[in-house]
Design an enzyme around this catalytic site. Structure first.
Site, mmCIF file in Angstrom:
data_model
loop_
_atom_site.group_PDB
_atom_site.id
_atom_site.type_symbol
_atom_site.label_atom_id
_atom_site.label_comp_id
_atom_site.label_asym_id
_atom_site.label_seq_id
_atom_site.Cartn_x
_atom_site.Cartn_y
_atom_site.Cartn_z
ATOM 1 N N TYR A 449 0.873 -1.177 0.000
ATOM 2 C CA TYR A 449 0.000 0.000 0.000
ATOM 3 C C TYR A 449 0.908 1.224 0.000
ATOM 4 O O TYR A 449 0.894 2.056 0.908
ATOM 5 C CB TYR A 449 -0.931 0.004 1.214
ATOM 6 C CG TYR A 449 -1.953 -1.123 1.229
ATOM 7 C CD1 TYR A 449 -2.288 -1.818 0.068
ATOM 8 C CD2 TYR A 449 -2.605 -1.498 2.409
ATOM 9 C CE1 TYR A 449 -3.218 -2.848 0.085
ATOM 10 C CE2 TYR A 449 -3.543 -2.522 2.430
ATOM 11 C CZ TYR A 449 -3.836 -3.193 1.264
ATOM 12 O OH TYR A 449 -4.770 -4.213 1.285
HETATM 13 P P1 FDA Z 1 2.887 -2.583 -10.646
HETATM 14 O O1 FDA Z 1 3.119 -3.177 -11.977
HETATM 15 O O2 FDA Z 1 2.419 -1.166 -10.584
HETATM 16 O O3 FDA Z 1 4.201 -2.761 -9.766
HETATM 17 C C1 FDA Z 1 4.309 -2.368 -8.424
HETATM 18 C C2 FDA Z 1 5.784 -2.088 -8.074
HETATM 19 O O4 FDA Z 1 6.568 -3.261 -8.285
HETATM 20 C C3 FDA Z 1 6.407 -1.013 -8.958
HETATM 21 O O5 FDA Z 1 7.395 -0.331 -8.226
HETATM 22 C C4 FDA Z 1 7.046 -1.819 -10.066
HETATM 23 O O6 FDA Z 1 8.102 -1.130 -10.715
HETATM 24 C C5 FDA Z 1 7.536 -3.050 -9.317
HETATM 25 N N1 FDA Z 1 7.512 -4.235 -10.182
HETATM 26 C C6 FDA Z 1 6.437 -4.716 -10.853
HETATM 27 N N2 FDA Z 1 6.771 -5.826 -11.510
HETATM 28 C C7 FDA Z 1 8.077 -6.074 -11.256
HETATM 29 C C8 FDA Z 1 8.981 -7.087 -11.667
HETATM 30 N N3 FDA Z 1 8.595 -8.050 -12.489
HETATM 31 N N4 FDA Z 1 10.257 -7.032 -11.216
HETATM 32 C C9 FDA Z 1 10.669 -6.023 -10.407
HETATM 33 N N5 FDA Z 1 9.838 -5.030 -9.971
HETATM 34 C C10 FDA Z 1 8.552 -5.061 -10.399
HETATM 35 N N6 FDA Z 1 -2.512 -5.798 -1.991
HETATM 36 C C11 FDA Z 1 -2.767 -6.842 -1.175
HETATM 37 O O7 FDA Z 1 -1.867 -7.316 -0.488
HETATM 38 N N7 FDA Z 1 -4.011 -7.407 -1.137
HETATM 39 C C12 FDA Z 1 -5.038 -6.959 -1.906
HETATM 40 O O8 FDA Z 1 -6.144 -7.490 -1.837
HETATM 41 C C13 FDA Z 1 -4.786 -5.844 -2.760
HETATM 42 N N8 FDA Z 1 -5.778 -5.328 -3.535
HETATM 43 C C14 FDA Z 1 -5.519 -4.235 -4.342
HETATM 44 C C15 FDA Z 1 -6.546 -3.686 -5.110
HETATM 45 C C16 FDA Z 1 -6.300 -2.574 -5.915
HETATM 46 C C17 FDA Z 1 -7.413 -2.008 -6.730
HETATM 47 C C18 FDA Z 1 -5.008 -1.977 -5.944
HETATM 48 C C19 FDA Z 1 -4.753 -0.749 -6.783
HETATM 49 C C20 FDA Z 1 -3.985 -2.535 -5.181
HETATM 50 C C21 FDA Z 1 -4.229 -3.646 -4.369
HETATM 51 N N9 FDA Z 1 -3.222 -4.203 -3.583
HETATM 52 C C22 FDA Z 1 -3.497 -5.285 -2.781
HETATM 53 C C23 FDA Z 1 -1.868 -3.644 -3.626
HETATM 54 C C24 FDA Z 1 -1.000 -4.413 -4.619
HETATM 55 O O9 FDA Z 1 -0.584 -5.628 -4.039
HETATM 56 C C25 FDA Z 1 0.243 -3.590 -4.984
HETATM 57 O O10 FDA Z 1 -0.137 -2.366 -5.546
HETATM 58 C C26 FDA Z 1 1.164 -4.369 -5.938
HETATM 59 O O11 FDA Z 1 2.449 -3.807 -5.920
HETATM 60 C C27 FDA Z 1 0.618 -4.351 -7.343
HETATM 61 O O12 FDA Z 1 1.372 -5.153 -8.196
HETATM 62 P P2 FDA Z 1 1.298 -4.878 -9.765
HETATM 63 O O13 FDA Z 1 2.226 -5.798 -10.440
HETATM 64 O O14 FDA Z 1 -0.115 -4.841 -10.206
HETATM 65 O O15 FDA Z 1 1.801 -3.372 -9.804
#
Ligand code: FDA
Length: 512
Positions: A449
């Protein structure tokens, strides 16, 4: 019924699971804007650098090497994006630097070994895709992770991963048993070749800092053929305050198959037309209603749960239920985007002592101040399996001693800095008010978060290493004493701080 904040993020009905056709997208390309669509718009962003120079969408892992090579050569930052759900948009925006995005959406293969109960999951897969693939394989194989199906594996598993089964099975990162990661030299490493220090760091130490994760290997879990869910909502007039107060004495100690989350909002009452606070007890029980009822009768009779409040369903149906898309075809879990884009700000806290009744009433006052429905506070219980790890076993330190986590969420849909400032100010004020009731020294926060108000790395005047002391301010909140070890790992694997953003782990400064 007024729309809940969470439902704004339910996957859209249109299939939007599309992989890309090309490798490179520049702003002049027609698809650039649609590729960039973010789940949550960043409020008040005026940075000229908030859009990437290039979006790079590799189809094969070796192609990521070229992105690393070019960005080093051109001295342009890389941002990695898996699902794009970063609370502060750090996977696709930057406050002060030109950058390219490596968007992992095409790398989303999932292979499941049902016999061994393991899976290799590429980071571009979403949670929904993983849950869907598991349900196709078996009615009882599952994975413990977050609730929102459009969240990406890459960011989510890197930073923790809390969900409806976390009291029974802990968080997603605790189930990682291997990984493939590309390091700063473009080499692909697995658990053996990366060594246990780096392998420790990527299981909760957050995305970005240590390399580009390509895939995680995880242990799966077994769930009963049917589970039980309920969502009981009580208004202020129906004793919500006392119920939430009482809940704090039960939530982390009750049978670990039971996870009762509380969602708090201020809505307009249909009968009186006045604003009232509602508390929704949104619950998963990993078992039958016949076993759940006696537990509720003994542990939480005040809620007055009756059998007809409960619904029996398969685990995968419960995934749809908690994602606000009940009874829809399972394919909806494959959609990567949601129909709405809203401005969003979130924050988190940890609670170690029950909040007294007058403290809760203060929260209700804040909820009434904001627009109806657009502020939502979630109380997510800890305890159970989360505590089966010590604070230092993984970088995620929020274990024994926490009753629950708070997620403060606020959405709005009108643009404009004045509007944003009004909402952000509300968020800062409630966070200030809550200081008396939450963990202290450090005041804990959940990395997934992400909250840039906690502090940012300052890369001004050409200093790209950042500062340990500056980062420690936010780092201790997310990682407690694990922060120091994360810095040591970073210093070993990426001493020049190639992989960085506003809240990445800095290395110790290079010795002259
Ligand atoms: P994104 O792609 O934006 O990446 C997040 C971060 O990780 C960035 O800094 C990115 O550069 C880095 N990153 C991404 N992929 C990478 C890779 N392959 N290698 C290295 N770095 C990488 N959390 C939770 O614990 N339980 C929940 O139920 C929810 N629900 C939820 C709902 C909604 C609507 C949102 C907006 C967010 C959540 N979250 C959550 C939070 C969520 O776990 C958190 O935002 C994650 O980082 C999202 O991962 P993404 O890959 O989607 O994000």
């Amino acid at each position: 019924t007024p729309m809940r904040i969470g439902s704004l993020w339910a996957p859209g009905p249109e299939s939007s699971n599309s992989a890309t056709d090309d490798l490179i997208y520049t702003p002049s390309n027609n698809s650039y804007a649609s590729l960039l669509i973010a789940q949550n718009l960043r409020p008040g962003s005026t940075s000229p650098y908030n859009k990437p120079l290039i979006i790079f969408t590799p189809f094969y892992d070796y192609q990521i090497q070229s992105a690393i090579y070019c960005s080093k050569k051109l001295r342009i930052q890389i941002r990695v994006r898996s699902g794009g759900h970063d609370y502060e948009g750090l996977s696709h925006t930057s406050r002060d630097n030109p950058f390219v995005v490596v968007d992992m959406r095409n790398l989303r293969q999932i292979s499941i070994d049902a016999e061994q109960k393991t899976a290799w999951v590429e980071v571009g897969a979403t949670l929904g895709q993983l849950y869907h693939t598991l349900a196709q394989k078996s009615g009882t194989l599952a994975f413990t992770a977050g609730v929102c199906p459009t969240v990406g594996i890459g960011g989510h598993l890197s930073g923790g991963g809390y969900g409806m089964m976390s009291r029974r099975h802990s968080i997603a990162a605790d189930h990682i048993t291997d990984a493939r990661i590309m390091n700063v030299d473009g080499q692909i490493l697995d658990r053996r070749s990366m060594g246990e220090d780096l392998f420790w760091a990527i299981r909760g130490g957050g995305g970005t800092s240590f390399g580009i994760v390509i895939a995680f290997k995880v242990n799966l879990i077994t769930v009963p053929e049917t589970v039980t869910v309920f969502n009981v909502t009580k208004t202020y007039e129906q004793n919500a305050t006392q119920l939430v107060h009482r809940w704090q004495y039960i939530a982390d100690k009750v049978d670990e198959n039971l996870l009762m989350r509380v969602f708090l909002r201020s809505v307009r009452s249909l009968t009186t037309g006045k604003r009232t606070v509602i508390a929704s007890f949104t619950t998963l029980y990993l078992g039958g209603v016949e076993d759940l009822m006696p537990i509720m009768k003994v542990k939480f009779p005040e809620l007055g749960l009756v059998e007809k409040d409960c619904t029996k369903m398969s685990w995968i149906q419960s995934v749809l239920f908690f994602a606000y898309i009940p009874n829809q075809p399972l394919n909806v879990l494959l959609n990567r985007t949601t129909p709405f884009t809203v401005y969003f700000k979130g924050k988190s806290d940890y609670v170690t002592e029950p909040i007294p009744v007058d403290g809760l009433i203060g929260i209700w006052r804040f909820l009434h101040e904001e627009d109806e429905n657009m502020a939502e506070i979630q109380f997510s219980p800890y305890g159970g399996a989360i505590n089966s790890f010590s604070e230092s076993e993984t970088p995620f330190p929020h274990r024994t001693g926490n009753i629950f986590m708070i997620d403060y969420g606020l959405s709005w849909d009108s643009p404009g800095n004045e509007e944003a400032e009004k909402h952000l100010n509300w968020m800062r004020r409630i966070y200030g008010y809550m200081a008396a009731y939450v963990s202290k020294s450090p005041r804990g926060a959940y990395f997934n978060y992400r909250d840039l108000d906690l502090g940012v790395n300052n890369y001004s005047s050409g200093n790209i290493i950042g500062s340990y002391d500056e980062a420690k301010v936010w780092g201790m909140k997310y990682f407690k004493n694990n922060f120091e070890r994360l810095v040591r790992v970073k210093t070993k694997v990426d001493p020049s701080n190639f992989f960085r953003n506003e809240q990445s782990i800095p290395p110790f400064p290079l010795q002259p």
